[in-house]
Motif scaffolding. Structure first.
Motif, PDB file in Angstrom:
ATOM      1  N   ALA A  89     -24.700  72.725 -15.933  1.00  0.00           N
ATOM      2  CA  ALA A  89     -25.525  72.151 -15.691  1.00  0.00           C
ATOM      3  C   ALA A  89     -26.637  73.357 -15.883  1.00  0.00           C
ATOM      4  O   ALA A  89     -28.142  73.652 -16.016  1.00  0.00           O
ATOM      5  CB  ALA A  89     -25.919  72.092 -14.121  1.00  0.00           C
ATOM      6  N   ASN A  90     -25.642  74.043 -16.365  1.00  0.00           N
ATOM      7  CA  ASN A  90     -26.110  75.488 -17.369  1.00  0.00           C
ATOM      8  C   ASN A  90     -27.334  74.800 -18.812  1.00  0.00           C
ATOM      9  O   ASN A  90     -26.322  74.318 -19.798  1.00  0.00           O
ATOM     10  CB  ASN A  90     -25.791  76.530 -16.822  1.00  0.00           C
ATOM     11  N   GLU A  91     -27.463  76.124 -19.546  1.00  0.00           N
ATOM     12  CA  GLU A  91     -27.829  76.011 -20.812  1.00  0.00           C
ATOM     13  C   GLU A  91     -26.312  76.155 -21.721  1.00  0.00           C
ATOM     14  O   GLU A  91     -25.116  77.137 -21.487  1.00  0.00           O
ATOM     15  CB  GLU A  91     -28.075  77.413 -20.992  1.00  0.00           C
ATOM     16  N   MET A  92     -26.898  75.798 -23.150  1.00  0.00           N
ATOM     17  CA  MET A  92     -25.765  75.619 -23.926  1.00  0.00           C
ATOM     18  C   MET A  92     -25.373  76.492 -25.039  1.00  0.00           C
ATOM     19  O   MET A  92     -27.086  76.709 -25.406  1.00  0.00           O
ATOM     20  CB  MET A  92     -25.084  73.912 -24.503  1.00  0.00           C
ATOM     21  N   VAL A  93     -24.542  77.863 -25.328  1.00  0.00           N
ATOM     22  CA  VAL A  93     -24.472  78.336 -26.736  1.00  0.00           C
ATOM     23  C   VAL A  93     -23.761  77.977 -27.630  1.00  0.00           C
ATOM     24  O   VAL A  93     -22.157  77.969 -26.997  1.00  0.00           O
ATOM     25  CB  VAL A  93     -24.240  79.536 -25.855  1.00  0.00           C
ATOM     26  N   GLY A  94     -23.625  77.332 -28.777  1.00  0.00           N
ATOM     27  CA  GLY A  94     -21.975  77.481 -29.364  1.00  0.00           C
ATOM     28  C   GLY A  94     -21.729  75.714 -29.081  1.00  0.00           C
ATOM     29  O   GLY A  94     -21.263  75.408 -29.251  1.00  0.00           O
ATOM     30  N   GLY A  95     -22.851  75.120 -29.032  1.00  0.00           N
ATOM     31  CA  GLY A  95     -22.016  73.626 -28.230  1.00  0.00           C
ATOM     32  C   GLY A  95     -21.239  73.525 -26.492  1.00  0.00           C
ATOM     33  O   GLY A  95     -20.868  72.571 -26.586  1.00  0.00           O
ATOM     34  N   GLU A  96     -21.302  74.465 -26.480  1.00  0.00           N
ATOM     35  CA  GLU A  96     -20.640  75.328 -25.067  1.00  0.00           C
ATOM     36  C   GLU A  96     -22.047  75.432 -24.313  1.00  0.00           C
ATOM     37  O   GLU A  96     -22.756  76.055 -24.139  1.00  0.00           O
ATOM     38  CB  GLU A  96     -19.414  75.688 -24.740  1.00  0.00           C
ATOM     39  N   HIS A  97     -21.682  74.699 -22.954  1.00  0.00           N
ATOM     40  CA  HIS A  97     -22.200  75.200 -21.025  1.00  0.00           C
ATOM     41  C   HIS A  97     -21.420  76.418 -20.993  1.00  0.00           C
ATOM     42  O   HIS A  97     -20.069  77.183 -20.937  1.00  0.00           O
ATOM     43  CB  HIS A  97     -21.930  73.460 -20.306  1.00  0.00           C
TER      44      HIS A  97
END
Length: 135
Positions: free
Chosen positions: A82-90
């Motif tokens: 449910a959280n943001e993604m960074v580098g394609g990962e939550h």
């Protein structure tokens, strides 16, 4: 901090997964009431400790948490999907320290990943009274 009831260990609420539209509203609808009013618990501030009680907890309830950083309005969930993604990962914003103790990271993108911005410990065995949970 808001504590709410989920249906399973994946965080599902009424068939909604944490990454689906409408999940935030479903979680708010399942939020436990805080003794004294409302459904959220304010953090006590840097280096301070506080205590709050939530009501309506039943044996067998699965309890999840959601944190809102009041400084910038960002909201983070115990379920990383449910959280943001960074580098394609939550990004995970919650870390379990054991003994019913969790640490939150309160900045977008994972912040400094120290997971000590808010420490939450739940007391499931308190003698405070029936239907209460101390957080």
């Amino acid at each position: 901090l808001m504590l709410y009831k989920v249906d399973d260990y994946n965080g599902t609420i009424g068939g909604l997964a944490p990454d689906q539209a409408g999940y935030a509203a479903a979680a708010a609808g399942r939020a436990y009431a805080v003794l004294g009013g409302g459904t959220t618990i304010a953090g006590p501030g840097d280096g301070n400790a506080g205590q709050a009680q939530i009501t309506g907890v039943d044996a067998g309830d699965l309890i999840a948490m959601q944190l809102t950083n009041v400084t910038n309005g960002d909201t983070f969930w115990a379920f990383s999907q449910a959280n943001e993604m960074v580098g394609g990962e939550h990004i995970a914003h919650l870390w379990n320290y054991g003994a019913n103790t969790w640490g939150w990271e309160d900045l977008h993108g994972g912040g400094d990943r120290d997971f000590n911005d808010l420490i939450v410990q739940l007391d499931f065995t308190s003698t405070a009274g029936s239907g209460l949970l101390v957080a």
